[in-house]
Motif scaffolding. Structure first.
Motif, PDB file in Angstrom:
ATOM      1  N   PHE A   1      69.374-103.645  60.298  1.00 55.48           N
ATOM      2  CA  PHE A   1      70.637-104.394  60.434  1.00 55.48           C
ATOM      3  C   PHE A   1      71.280-104.712  58.952  1.00 55.48           C
ATOM      4  O   PHE A   1      73.267-104.486  59.208  1.00 55.48           O
ATOM      5  N   LEU A   2      71.109-104.593  58.138  1.00 56.80           N
ATOM      6  CA  LEU A   2      71.384-104.738  56.748  1.00 56.80           C
ATOM      7  C   LEU A   2      72.320-103.240  56.445  1.00 56.80           C
ATOM      8  O   LEU A   2      73.398-103.704  56.065  1.00 56.80           O
ATOM      9  N   GLU A   3      71.683-102.382  56.588  1.00 57.22           N
ATOM     10  CA  GLU A   3      72.594-101.106  56.890  1.00 57.22           C
ATOM     11  C   GLU A   3      73.524-101.071  57.966  1.00 57.22           C
ATOM     12  O   GLU A   3      74.617-100.148  57.429  1.00 57.22           O
ATOM     13  N   GLN A   4      72.988-101.310  58.972  1.00 57.93           N
ATOM     14  CA  GLN A   4      74.353-101.055  60.168  1.00 57.93           C
ATOM     15  C   GLN A   4      75.920-102.793  59.556  1.00 57.93           C
ATOM     16  O   GLN A   4      77.246-102.086  59.408  1.00 57.93           O
ATOM     17  N   ASN A   5      75.347-103.585  58.711  1.00 54.57           N
ATOM     18  CA  ASN A   5      75.872-103.905  58.435  1.00 54.57           C
ATOM     19  C   ASN A   5      76.928-102.979  57.425  1.00 54.57           C
ATOM     20  O   ASN A   5      78.456-103.477  57.054  1.00 54.57           O
ATOM     21  N   ARG A   6      75.935-103.117  56.274  1.00 58.76           N
ATOM     22  CA  ARG A   6      77.303-102.119  55.122  1.00 58.76           C
ATOM     23  C   ARG A   6      78.239-100.626  55.850  1.00 58.76           C
ATOM     24  O   ARG A   6      78.726-100.904  55.031  1.00 58.76           O
ATOM     25  N   ASN A   7      77.183-100.018  56.280  1.00 58.15           N
ATOM     26  CA  ASN A   7      78.123 -99.584  57.082  1.00 58.15           C
ATOM     27  C   ASN A   7      79.768 -99.924  57.350  1.00 58.15           C
ATOM     28  O   ASN A   7      80.943 -99.575  57.622  1.00 58.15           O
ATOM     29  N   GLU A   8      79.407-101.341  58.029  1.00 60.61           N
ATOM     30  CA  GLU A   8      81.493-101.602  58.985  1.00 60.61           C
ATOM     31  C   GLU A   8      81.936-101.771  57.435  1.00 60.61           C
ATOM     32  O   GLU A   8      82.582-101.903  57.526  1.00 60.61           O
ATOM     33  N   ASN A   9      81.195-102.885  56.608  1.00 59.39           N
ATOM     34  CA  ASN A   9      81.860-103.080  55.125  1.00 59.39           C
ATOM     35  C   ASN A   9      82.850-102.435  54.566  1.00 59.39           C
ATOM     36  O   ASN A   9      82.698-102.851  53.846  1.00 59.39           O
ATOM     37  N   ARG A  10      81.899-101.155  54.738  1.00 60.41           N
ATOM     38  CA  ARG A  10      82.693 -99.963  54.178  1.00 60.41           C
ATOM     39  C   ARG A  10      83.542 -99.583  54.366  1.00 60.41           C
ATOM     40  O   ARG A  10      85.028 -99.658  53.625  1.00 60.41           O
ATOM     41  N   ALA A  11      83.683 -99.755  56.176  1.00 57.46           N
ATOM     42  CA  ALA A  11      85.463 -99.691  56.389  1.00 57.46           C
ATOM     43  C   ALA A  11      85.986-100.709  56.487  1.00 57.46           C
ATOM     44  O   ALA A  11      87.308-100.504  55.594  1.00 57.46           O
ATOM     45  N   GLN A  12      85.784-101.707  56.255  1.00 59.67           N
ATOM     46  CA  GLN A  12      86.910-102.963  55.609  1.00 59.67           C
ATOM     47  C   GLN A  12      86.807-102.370  54.615  1.00 59.67           C
ATOM     48  O   GLN A  12      88.043-103.238  53.922  1.00 59.67           O
ATOM     49  N   LEU A  13      86.529-102.242  53.919  1.00 63.39           N
ATOM     50  CA  LEU A  13      87.044-101.652  52.186  1.00 63.39           C
ATOM     51  C   LEU A  13      87.777-101.554  51.943  1.00 63.39           C
ATOM     52  O   LEU A  13      88.184-101.276  51.113  1.00 63.39           O
ATOM     53  N   THR A  14      87.679 -99.878  52.442  1.00 67.40           N
ATOM     54  CA  THR A  14      88.858 -98.948  53.021  1.00 67.40           C
ATOM     55  C   THR A  14      90.066 -99.814  53.622  1.00 67.40           C
ATOM     56  O   THR A  14      90.690 -99.096  52.136  1.00 67.40           O
ATOM     57  N   GLU A  15      90.193-100.277  54.278  1.00 64.95           N
ATOM     58  CA  GLU A  15      91.171-100.770  54.494  1.00 64.95           C
ATOM     59  C   GLU A  15      91.452-101.783  53.363  1.00 64.95           C
ATOM     60  O   GLU A  15      93.551-101.880  53.499  1.00 64.95           O
ATOM     61  N   PHE A  16      90.960-102.729  52.837  1.00 65.95           N
ATOM     62  CA  PHE A  16      90.941-103.948  51.890  1.00 65.95           C
ATOM     63  C   PHE A  16      91.547-102.895  50.311  1.00 65.95           C
ATOM     64  O   PHE A  16      92.617-103.351  49.840  1.00 65.95           O
ATOM     65  N   LEU A  17      90.903-101.826  50.514  1.00 62.83           N
ATOM     66  CA  LEU A  17      92.103-100.824  49.095  1.00 62.83           C
ATOM     67  C   LEU A  17      93.730-100.359  49.707  1.00 62.83           C
ATOM     68  O   LEU A  17      94.288-101.052  48.563  1.00 62.83           O
ATOM     69  N   ARG A  18      93.507-100.033  50.694  1.00 62.79           N
ATOM     70  CA  ARG A  18      95.126 -99.548  50.961  1.00 62.79           C
ATOM     71  C   ARG A  18      95.623-101.686  50.824  1.00 62.79           C
ATOM     72  O   ARG A  18      96.746-100.841  50.349  1.00 62.79           O
ATOM     73  N   LYS A  19      95.281-102.013  51.211  1.00 66.98           N
ATOM     74  CA  LYS A  19      96.150-103.315  50.959  1.00 66.98           C
ATOM     75  C   LYS A  19      96.781-103.631  50.124  1.00 66.98           C
ATOM     76  O   LYS A  19      97.590-104.508  49.609  1.00 66.98           O
ATOM     77  N   GLY A  20      95.507-103.445  49.076  1.00 63.70           N
ATOM     78  CA  GLY A  20      95.758-104.131  47.848  1.00 63.70           C
ATOM     79  C   GLY A  20      96.619-102.732  47.166  1.00 63.70           C
ATOM     80  O   GLY A  20      97.176-103.736  46.157  1.00 63.70           O
ATOM     81  N   THR A  21      96.168-101.577  47.286  1.00 63.53           N
ATOM     82  CA  THR A  21      97.456-100.776  46.922  1.00 63.53           C
ATOM     83  C   THR A  21      98.620-100.435  47.061  1.00 63.53           C
ATOM     84  O   THR A  21      99.914-100.984  46.860  1.00 63.53           O
ATOM     85  N   CYS A  22      99.200-101.549  48.561  1.00 61.23           N
ATOM     86  CA  CYS A  22     100.257-101.916  48.657  1.00 61.23           C
ATOM     87  C   CYS A  22     101.460-103.026  49.144  1.00 61.23           C
ATOM     88  O   CYS A  22     102.594-103.320  48.289  1.00 61.23           O
ATOM     89  N   GLU A  23      99.886-104.241  48.072  1.00 70.36           N
ATOM     90  CA  GLU A  23     100.545-105.322  47.274  1.00 70.36           C
ATOM     91  C   GLU A  23     100.323-105.082  46.176  1.00 70.36           C
ATOM     92  O   GLU A  23     101.322-105.661  45.032  1.00 70.36           O
ATOM     93  N   GLY A  24     100.439-103.841  45.187  1.00 72.97           N
ATOM     94  CA  GLY A  24     101.004-103.691  44.018  1.00 72.97           C
ATOM     95  C   GLY A  24      99.980-104.071  42.487  1.00 72.97           C
ATOM     96  O   GLY A  24     100.050-103.415  41.566  1.00 72.97           O
ATOM     97  N   TYR A  25      98.109-103.848  43.260  1.00 74.00           N
ATOM     98  CA  TYR A  25      97.114-104.411  42.645  1.00 74.00           C
ATOM     99  C   TYR A  25      96.263-103.407  42.187  1.00 74.00           C
ATOM    100  O   TYR A  25      95.875-103.443  41.088  1.00 74.00           O
TER     101      TYR A  25
END
Length: 203
Positions: A115-139
């Motif tokens: 379960f933790l491994e599956q959750n970690r895989n999902e979190n990786r995808a979310q983090l990638t999108e999060f990084l893209r958003k942070g780039t757009c915001e200038g951080y």
């Protein structure tokens, strides 16, 4: 299931997770949890057939609750840096009140680890999108590879657990010396300013 038994099931889950976190999973018997709640072993096993089922439900409940809290926090805040720093504070509190033995014992429960491994895989995808958003915001810098940075941060987290650094160093020390240095490396001046201000407030 009656309202009473539903409430009791929740109390068992909460009590068990606190005992697991404090003493480690292996050291806590189902009998110990039943005794702490002044209920019979029979009642315990009617609601949770064994310790792995109980642990799995506790981990799943905690994970979903944490995700809901983070989603709510992200919705109420203006930028990704606020979310990152809030996650940092939540992680520090989590590790501060959890025995290193708890993390050692987790590996003995395959259903929980899956379960933790599956959750970690999902979190990786979310983090990638999060990084893209942070780039757009200038951080975050525009020249970073979001997928690669995601893998790097995930690898650091896995190394922290695999090498049992949690038994050697405080979570604050690990995050300040590894995660925050890595984070600072991908930040723009705007992001560094926010990060440095936060670190000074924590000193």
């Amino acid at each position: 299931m009656s309202t009473y038994r539903l409430g009791l099931k929740g109390k068992i889950l909460e009590t068990a997770m606190k005992m697991f976190a404090k003493n480690g999973i292996k050291a806590v018997r189902m009998d110990d949890i039943a005794h702490a709640l002044n209920i019979s072993k029979r009642t315990m096993y009617e609601l949770y057939e064994n310790k792995e089922v109980l642990l799995f439900e506790g981990i799943k409940t905690y994970t979903l609750r944490r995700e809901e809290e983070m989603a709510h926090f992200a919705k109420d805040n203006k930028n990704v840096m606020d979310v990152i720093l809030n996650v940092y504070k939540a992680k520090v509190e989590e590790f501060r009140f959890t025995s290193p033995q708890f993390y050692d014992d987790l590996e003995k429960y395959p259903k929980v680890m899956a379960f933790l491994e599956q959750n970690r895989n999902e979190n990786r995808a979310q983090l990638t999108e999060f990084l893209r958003k942070g780039t757009c915001e200038g951080y975050f810098r525009e020249d970073i590879n979001h997928d690669l940075v995601t893998l790097l941060f995930d690898s650091i987290g896995q190394l922290f657990l695999q090498k049992r650094w949690y038994a050697l160093f405080s979570i604050e020390s690990v995050l300040n010396n590894i995660m925050f240095i890595s984070l600072r490396g991908i930040c723009t001046n705007k992001g560094i300013e926010v990060l440095d201000k936060f670190l000074k407030s924590q000193a």
